[in-house]
Structures are given as structure tokens and as C-alpha cells.
Design a protein around this motif. Sequence first.
Motif, short mmCIF file in Angstrom:
data_model
loop_
_atom_site.label_atom_id
_atom_site.label_comp_id
_atom_site.label_asym_id
_atom_site.label_seq_id
_atom_site.Cartn_x
_atom_site.Cartn_y
_atom_site.Cartn_z
N GLY A 9 -9.80 5.07 -35.01
CA GLY A 9 -10.48 5.50 -33.80
C GLY A 9 -9.63 6.43 -32.95
N SER A 10 -10.11 6.69 -31.75
CA SER A 10 -9.42 7.64 -30.87
C SER A 10 -9.55 7.24 -29.41
N ILE A 11 -8.59 7.71 -28.61
CA ILE A 11 -8.58 7.50 -27.16
C ILE A 11 -8.51 8.87 -26.50
N THR B 186 -15.69 2.98 -21.84
CA THR B 186 -15.32 4.07 -20.93
C THR B 186 -14.86 3.46 -19.61
N LEU B 187 -13.70 3.90 -19.15
CA LEU B 187 -13.09 3.41 -17.92
C LEU B 187 -12.95 4.59 -16.97
N CYS C 84 -8.35 5.57 -11.38
CA CYS C 84 -8.88 4.70 -12.44
C CYS C 84 -7.87 3.57 -12.60
N VAL C 85 -8.27 2.34 -12.27
CA VAL C 85 -7.37 1.19 -12.29
C VAL C 85 -7.87 0.17 -13.31
N VAL C 86 -6.99 -0.21 -14.22
CA VAL C 86 -7.31 -1.21 -15.23
C VAL C 86 -6.30 -2.34 -15.12
N ILE C 87 -6.79 -3.56 -14.91
CA ILE C 87 -5.92 -4.72 -14.77
C ILE C 87 -6.17 -5.69 -15.91
N VAL C 88 -5.12 -6.02 -16.66
CA VAL C 88 -5.18 -7.11 -17.63
C VAL C 88 -4.75 -8.37 -16.91
N THR D 16 -11.63 7.16 -22.40
CA THR D 16 -12.70 6.81 -23.32
C THR D 16 -12.09 6.35 -24.64
N LEU D 17 -12.47 5.17 -25.08
CA LEU D 17 -12.02 4.62 -26.35
C LEU D 17 -13.19 4.62 -27.32
N GLU D 18 -12.97 5.15 -28.49
CA GLU D 18 -14.03 5.25 -29.49
C GLU D 18 -13.60 4.56 -30.78
N ASN D 19 -14.20 3.40 -31.03
CA ASN D 19 -13.98 2.65 -32.27
C ASN D 19 -12.49 2.41 -32.53
#
Length: 221
Positions: free
Chosen positions: A60-62, A27-28, A192-196, A5-8
Motif C-alpha cells: 500500500g501507500s501513504i 483519511t486524516l 491535523c492531530v492524531v493521538i494513539v 491518506t492511507l491506501e491499503n
Amino acid sequence: MSKLTLENVAYRYKSGNRNVVDSVSCTLESGKLNAVVGSSGSGKTTLLSLMAGLDQPTQGSIHINGEDLARLDLDQYRRERVSMIFQAFQLFPLLTVLENVCFPMELNGLSLKDAAGRAGSFLASVGIHEDKFRRYPANLSGGEQQRVAIARSLASGARVLLADEPTGNLDKANGENVVEILQHLAHDQDYCVVIVTHDPGIAEKSDKVWRMSDGVLKENG
């Protein structure tokens, strides 16, 4: 279940005069293949580095599963909870295929014997057969090297996989194979997979597509 979760979140280089990541909130979740698309210089690789704990937000925060990365041991976080897959594979050239996959398990305290047994299973799961285990990375095709890199990520025990242009150095067939493996890991094994990526074909196969422009992230659709 794993969740980032990334917040600001914002990030600015010390010598810069603008945010390269600007007020990102998202949110990922595990079970989904997430694609982050955007032109070069849009901030997407920097965003991935922030998720990996390689850089820290200037604002912000992660959080991973509710825990703030700012309160975690980031070296341990990268060893055990999140793993990166790179365009250039980043395998150790002087280690064999099997040794490359054993490495993160040994780093986490597993004996070589136990690590080798588990490494074989991870390699088999991405289609690397036993006859390749004793080869060095330079003796593999690009597609094989990337599959070994994925196996090494799985060996770390991380449930969050962050892939930076994982098909960028591959031909179409090998690229599609790698995406299918990552899709399987998300859908069938709850990673949880994130692809750039720049590749619209990857975006079409993703469950969620996020578009980044001038440091701002928005969900497509």
C-alpha cells in the motif's frame, strides 16, 4: 489544509509471519482531533510510525496532501511536515527549555536569534512562562515537559502532529491540559492531530475515533 491518506497499508516485520498492520485505508484531515484506540499489541504504534515515515509499508501507500511518502525525502518530511510527540517527552536533557524548542528551527536553517524569538512565542502558546525558559527538562514537572515537547513540534513548522500516548506519564489534570492544547491546535489552528491512546477520556473528546484490533483499523460509529 493538511491531509494524510492511507491506501491499503500493511506492514510485516521481516522476521514475522503475519501483518501487524493489515490493509488499512483511512483519511486524516486537518481541523480534527483523531484518536486511534486499541489494546497493547494491536498495531496502533506501528501505524503511527508508518505515518511518520519511520517505517515504510510492505504493502500500500501513504500520501500527504497527495504526495506519496515513498517518493519523498523522509528525513526532510520528518523535519518539516510531520512531528511526533512521545509519552516519554524525548526532550534533550542537556539543552534548556528554550534551546529544545529552538533546535528544530536551527536544523531548518533559522538563525539562533530568530529561532529564540519564535521559540518564546511557541512556549507561551502552551502556557510555559519566561521564567522556565532557562531551566533544564529535569527541573520541570511532567506536564510542563510535555507542553515543551508540543512547543518543539510546533517550532518544526509541521502541520501534522502524531502523538503516541501523550498523557501516559501524566496525572489527570495535566493530561486533560495536554489534550485541550492538542484540541485547540486542531480546531482553532487547523492542524491535523492524531493521538494513539488507551485513554477513553481522550477518545470522548476527539472528533474521530479509530479502533485498531489485530492490525485492522475501523472508524467507530
